[in-house]
Design an enzyme around this catalytic site. Structure first.
Site, PDB file in Angstrom:
ATOM      1  N   ASP A   1       1.267  -1.228   8.305  1.00 28.40           N
ATOM      2  CA  ASP A   1       0.551  -0.877   7.067  1.00 28.40           C
ATOM      3  C   ASP A   1      -0.094   0.503   7.221  1.00 28.40           C
ATOM      4  O   ASP A   1      -1.303   0.620   7.390  1.00 28.40           O
ATOM      5  CB  ASP A   1      -0.506  -1.968   6.820  1.00 28.40           C
ATOM      6  CG  ASP A   1      -1.339  -1.726   5.572  1.00 28.40           C
ATOM      7  OD1 ASP A   1      -0.929  -0.932   4.711  1.00 28.40           O
ATOM      8  OD2 ASP A   1      -2.422  -2.343   5.474  1.00 28.40           O
TER       9      ASP A   1
ATOM     10  N   ASP B   1       3.231  11.696   1.755  1.00 25.20           N
ATOM     11  CA  ASP B   1       3.387  13.085   2.206  1.00 25.20           C
ATOM     12  C   ASP B   1       4.623  13.655   1.519  1.00 25.20           C
ATOM     13  O   ASP B   1       5.206  12.996   0.649  1.00 25.20           O
ATOM     14  CB  ASP B   1       3.532  13.095   3.750  1.00 25.20           C
ATOM     15  CG  ASP B   1       2.975  14.364   4.369  1.00 25.20           C
ATOM     16  OD1 ASP B   1       3.304  15.462   3.870  1.00 25.20           O
ATOM     17  OD2 ASP B   1       2.221  14.272   5.343  1.00 25.20           O
TER      18      ASP B   1
ATOM     19  N   THR C   1      -6.940  -0.817  -4.652  1.00 27.88           N
ATOM     20  CA  THR C   1      -7.822  -1.682  -5.454  1.00 27.88           C
ATOM     21  C   THR C   1      -9.265  -1.190  -5.428  1.00 27.88           C
ATOM     22  O   THR C   1     -10.094  -1.642  -6.205  1.00 27.88           O
ATOM     23  CB  THR C   1      -7.768  -3.145  -4.963  1.00 27.88           C
ATOM     24  OG1 THR C   1      -7.841  -3.134  -3.549  1.00 27.88           O
ATOM     25  CG2 THR C   1      -6.504  -3.840  -5.404  1.00 27.88           C
TER      26      THR C   1
ATOM     27  N   ARG D   1      -9.724 -11.826   7.924  1.00 23.34           N
ATOM     28  CA  ARG D   1     -10.876 -12.479   8.553  1.00 23.34           C
ATOM     29  C   ARG D   1     -10.911 -14.003   8.485  1.00 23.34           C
ATOM     30  O   ARG D   1     -11.368 -14.635   9.454  1.00 23.34           O
ATOM     31  CB  ARG D   1     -12.168 -11.857   8.001  1.00 23.34           C
ATOM     32  CG  ARG D   1     -12.382 -10.454   8.573  1.00 23.34           C
ATOM     33  CD  ARG D   1     -13.289  -9.608   7.740  1.00 23.34           C
ATOM     34  NE  ARG D   1     -12.697  -9.257   6.461  1.00 23.34           N
ATOM     35  CZ  ARG D   1     -13.255  -8.421   5.593  1.00 23.34           C
ATOM     36  NH1 ARG D   1     -14.423  -7.865   5.875  1.00 23.34           N
ATOM     37  NH2 ARG D   1     -12.650  -8.134   4.467  1.00 23.34           N
TER      38      ARG D   1
ATOM     39  N   LYS E   1       0.117  -8.054  10.635  1.00 21.06           N
ATOM     40  CA  LYS E   1       0.005  -6.715  10.036  1.00 21.06           C
ATOM     41  C   LYS E   1      -0.799  -5.811  10.960  1.00 21.06           C
ATOM     42  O   LYS E   1      -1.897  -6.163  11.390  1.00 21.06           O
ATOM     43  CB  LYS E   1      -0.694  -6.801   8.666  1.00 21.06           C
ATOM     44  CG  LYS E   1      -0.912  -5.449   8.015  1.00 21.06           C
ATOM     45  CD  LYS E   1      -1.382  -5.579   6.579  1.00 21.06           C
ATOM     46  CE  LYS E   1      -2.874  -5.626   6.410  1.00 21.06           C
ATOM     47  NZ  LYS E   1      -3.577  -4.353   6.686  1.00 21.06           N
TER      48      LYS E   1
ATOM     49  N   LYS F   1       0.743   3.107   5.014  1.00 22.40           N
ATOM     50  CA  LYS F   1       0.691   3.709   3.664  1.00 22.40           C
ATOM     51  C   LYS F   1       1.044   5.198   3.694  1.00 22.40           C
ATOM     52  O   LYS F   1       0.224   6.055   3.349  1.00 22.40           O
ATOM     53  CB  LYS F   1      -0.701   3.519   3.037  1.00 22.40           C
ATOM     54  CG  LYS F   1      -1.125   2.068   2.890  1.00 22.40           C
ATOM     55  CD  LYS F   1      -2.457   1.957   2.175  1.00 22.40           C
ATOM     56  CE  LYS F   1      -2.956   0.549   2.053  1.00 22.40           C
ATOM     57  NZ  LYS F   1      -3.409  -0.064   3.325  1.00 22.40           N
TER      58      LYS F   1
END
Ligand code: C5P
Length: 229
Positions: free
Chosen positions: A60, A65, A117, A208, A33, A62
């Protein structure tokens, strides 16, 4: 599913770091990603290079618009060879339809973010959204499905209720995954890989626990043993 379900989040600040990690991974065992920071510093050339190395790339960014702008951005993502991309469901029906039109099924997967989230009830009130986060996530996931997109990003904890209400082929992509021995980092509500899959997740976004490991490929192999490919 005979394909990698792990998507490694390359949350790095340079192409060099990202390529260095990719060199230690195997495209048969995981996907990658590329998010806003890495794309801003390294751009489409990095995405193309990762694709040339055989990796499926989830871009990614997002997008959110007006419909024509999102449509052109999505088309550009298809042209650089991404495997998956995302938009904000809050952009609304016209924007979602425009994105779908720019990404015909079979070219790349097109998914949506429902509610970030990081937003709690107070944040929803601040921006004037009515309902609690769970209801809004469900409504936006439903809208995403009705507009013909391929899936949504959601927490593994939400995946169970979404899986029950949405079509079986609608993809659930879940971040916030940790093995028991991992640190939580800044994540608060995490799930194990097997819980996420049990709840109906199709793909797991993991950063991570893999990117900071001494032997990243070993962690990917260990994770793949916990989830059916
Ligand atoms: O390092 P870690 O496994 O926490 O990384 C998770 C990745 O998933 C990051 O790239 C983060 O931005 C992304 N993400 C998330 N929670 C969301 C949506 C995306 O952690 N709700």
């Amino acid at each position: 599913m005979k394909e990698p379900r792990i998507i490694v989040a390359l949350d790095f600040s340079s192409a060099e770091q990202a390529l260095n990690l990719a060199a230690q991974l195997d495209p048969k065992l995981c996907r990658l990603k590329v998010g806003k920071e890495l794309f801003t510093v390294a751009g489409p050339n990095l995405v193309k290079q990762l694709a040339r190395e055989g990796f499926d790339v989830f871009l990614d960014l997002k997008f959110h618009d007006i419909p024509s702008t999102v449509s052109k951005a999505c088309k550009a993502a298809v042209d650089i060879g991404v495997w998956m991309m995302n938009v904000h469901a809050l952009g609304g029906k016209k924007m979602l339809f425009a994105a779908r039109e720019a990404v015909p099924p079979g070219t790349a997967k097109l998914i949506a973010v429902t509610l970030l989230t990081s937003m709690n009830q107070d944040d929803l009130n601040d921006v004037g959204l009515q309902g609690d986060p769970k209801q809004i996530v469900m409504r936006l996931a439903d809208l995403t499905q009705n507009c013909g997109l391929d899936g949504v990003v959601c927490s593994a904890l939400e995946a169970g209720s979404l899986r029950q209400k949405l079509n079986p082929g609608f993809n659930l992509v879940t971040p916030g995954i940790r093995l028991e021995e991992n640190s939580l980092d800044d994540q608060k509500r995490v799930s194990s890989p097997s819980t996420a899959i049990k709840n109906g997740a199709d793909y797991l976004v993991i950063g991570r626990p893999i990117t900071q490991a001494q032997y990243p490929l070993q962690v990917v192999q260990q994770l793949n043993q916990l989830i059916p490919m």
